[in-house]
Design an enzyme around this catalytic site. Structure first.
Site, PDB file in Angstrom:
ATOM      1  N   HIS A  74     -84.897  36.209   1.177  1.00 41.05           N
ATOM      2  CA  HIS A  74     -86.307  37.090   1.533  1.00 41.05           C
ATOM      3  C   HIS A  74     -87.271  36.096   1.408  1.00 41.05           C
ATOM      4  O   HIS A  74     -88.308  36.193   2.362  1.00 41.05           O
ATOM      5  CB  HIS A  74     -86.055  38.221   0.692  1.00 41.05           C
ATOM      6  CG  HIS A  74     -87.407  39.108   0.850  1.00 41.05           C
ATOM      7  ND1 HIS A  74     -87.621  40.176   1.660  1.00 41.05           N
ATOM      8  CD2 HIS A  74     -88.631  38.896  -0.041  1.00 41.05           C
ATOM      9  CE1 HIS A  74     -88.801  40.620   1.484  1.00 41.05           C
ATOM     10  NE2 HIS A  74     -89.451  39.775   0.439  1.00 41.05           N
ATOM     11  N   HIS A  79     -90.995  35.225   3.728  1.00 39.85           N
ATOM     12  CA  HIS A  79     -92.510  35.084   3.446  1.00 39.85           C
ATOM     13  C   HIS A  79     -93.109  33.654   3.839  1.00 39.85           C
ATOM     14  O   HIS A  79     -94.116  33.401   4.336  1.00 39.85           O
ATOM     15  CB  HIS A  79     -92.728  35.181   1.920  1.00 39.85           C
ATOM     16  CG  HIS A  79     -92.651  36.676   1.668  1.00 39.85           C
ATOM     17  ND1 HIS A  79     -93.569  37.622   2.230  1.00 39.85           N
ATOM     18  CD2 HIS A  79     -91.721  37.300   0.752  1.00 39.85           C
ATOM     19  CE1 HIS A  79     -93.312  38.777   1.771  1.00 39.85           C
ATOM     20  NE2 HIS A  79     -92.473  38.646   0.807  1.00 39.85           N
ATOM     21  N   GLU A 122     -95.090  42.825   3.690  1.00 44.16           N
ATOM     22  CA  GLU A 122     -93.418  43.157   3.691  1.00 44.16           C
ATOM     23  C   GLU A 122     -92.878  44.055   4.832  1.00 44.16           C
ATOM     24  O   GLU A 122     -92.205  43.560   5.409  1.00 44.16           O
ATOM     25  CB  GLU A 122     -93.061  44.282   2.327  1.00 44.16           C
ATOM     26  CG  GLU A 122     -93.270  43.350   1.050  1.00 44.16           C
ATOM     27  CD  GLU A 122     -92.405  42.076   0.868  1.00 44.16           C
ATOM     28  OE1 GLU A 122     -91.360  41.983   1.625  1.00 44.16           O
ATOM     29  OE2 GLU A 122     -92.379  41.662  -0.282  1.00 44.16           O
ATOM     30  N   SER A 141     -86.037  39.956   6.677  1.00 42.85           N
ATOM     31  CA  SER A 141     -84.772  39.783   5.965  1.00 42.85           C
ATOM     32  C   SER A 141     -83.643  40.726   6.024  1.00 42.85           C
ATOM     33  O   SER A 141     -82.645  40.951   5.307  1.00 42.85           O
ATOM     34  CB  SER A 141     -85.197  39.501   4.555  1.00 42.85           C
ATOM     35  OG  SER A 141     -85.750  40.373   3.951  1.00 42.85           O
TER      36      SER A 141
END
Length: 232
Positions: A74, A79, A122, A141
């Protein structure tokens, strides 16, 4: 793609030291390994110094589509690639500085700021000429949510509004019921650049909106035939 600039592939987990050479040169950020979720003040402190915490453990194969907490997959593949984009990198730095201030104001300010992170970093969507695209790492993700957020008729897709976001609750145990859509990273950074203290004071005693709510003032965007599963 930014993954290619880093030399990332499905064959191996890249070394942070090697990634940091590229990242520092591009935007002045660096990666640091951590065991898991950090306390708010520690996390904000790292971001305010242009350090991005990356969790060192990685999910099992059967957990590929969803986890309730971040792992290396993730953080590193979701990110980190966007930190090569100068405007987004500056937004993350400003967010960290804002978090340091919010921690001093109190719990309600932190709650509002958490919602901003959730609905942008997110689970954010961005408008492109060819349709809606994904930039939020929580979506990236998850293969299932990557398809759902763009192709399903179930969720709301609403134009980004800072106060609206800060008053909107979210769910962590299911695909999102609402996604907020930005026009570009520049407009996101401009909207979130000012001091949030007056806004915190304004919304503190106002009611929250449920994650599923659609308001008369919302700019509602539909999935449309040109939406595709693609990363911004």
């Amino acid at each position: 793609m930014n993954q290619e600039r880093f030399g990332m592939s499905e064959h191996a987990i890249p070394k942070f030291d090697e990634l940091n050479v590229t990242l520092k040169k591009a935007t002045g950020w660096e990666l640091i390994g951590v065991e898991g979720l950090l306390p708010d003040d520690v996390f904000f402190g790292h971001l305010s110094q242009r350090r991005f915490p990356v969790t060192w453990w990685i999910r099992k194969k059967e957990q590929l589509d969803y986890l309730s907490e971040p792992d290396l997959f993730h953080d590193l593949f979701g990110h980190v690639p966007l930190l090569l984009e100068p405007v987004f990198a500056d937004y993350m730095h400003a967010y960290g500085c804002g978090g340091v201030k919010a921690a001093k104001i109190g719990a309600d300010a932190l709650k509002r700021l958490t919602r901003l992170y959730w609905y942008t970093v997110e689970f954010g969507l961005i408008r492109r000429p060819e349709g809606l695209r994904i930039y939020g790492a929580g979506i990236v993700s998850s293969k299932g949510e990557s398809i759902y957020c763009l192709e399903s008729n179930n969720p709301n897709r609403i134009g980004f509004d800072l106060e609206r976001v800060m008053r909107t609750q979210f769910r962590i145990d299911t695909y999102q019921q609402t996604y907020f859509v930005i026009d570009d990273f520049e407009s996101l950074f401009a909207a979130t650049r000012p001091d949030f203290a007056p806004l915190y004071a304004k919304v503190e005693n106002l009611p929250d909106f449920a994650a599923v709510d659609v308001l008369p003032t919302d700019l509602v965007l539909n999935a449309g035939k040109h939406a595709a599963v693609s990363i911004a």
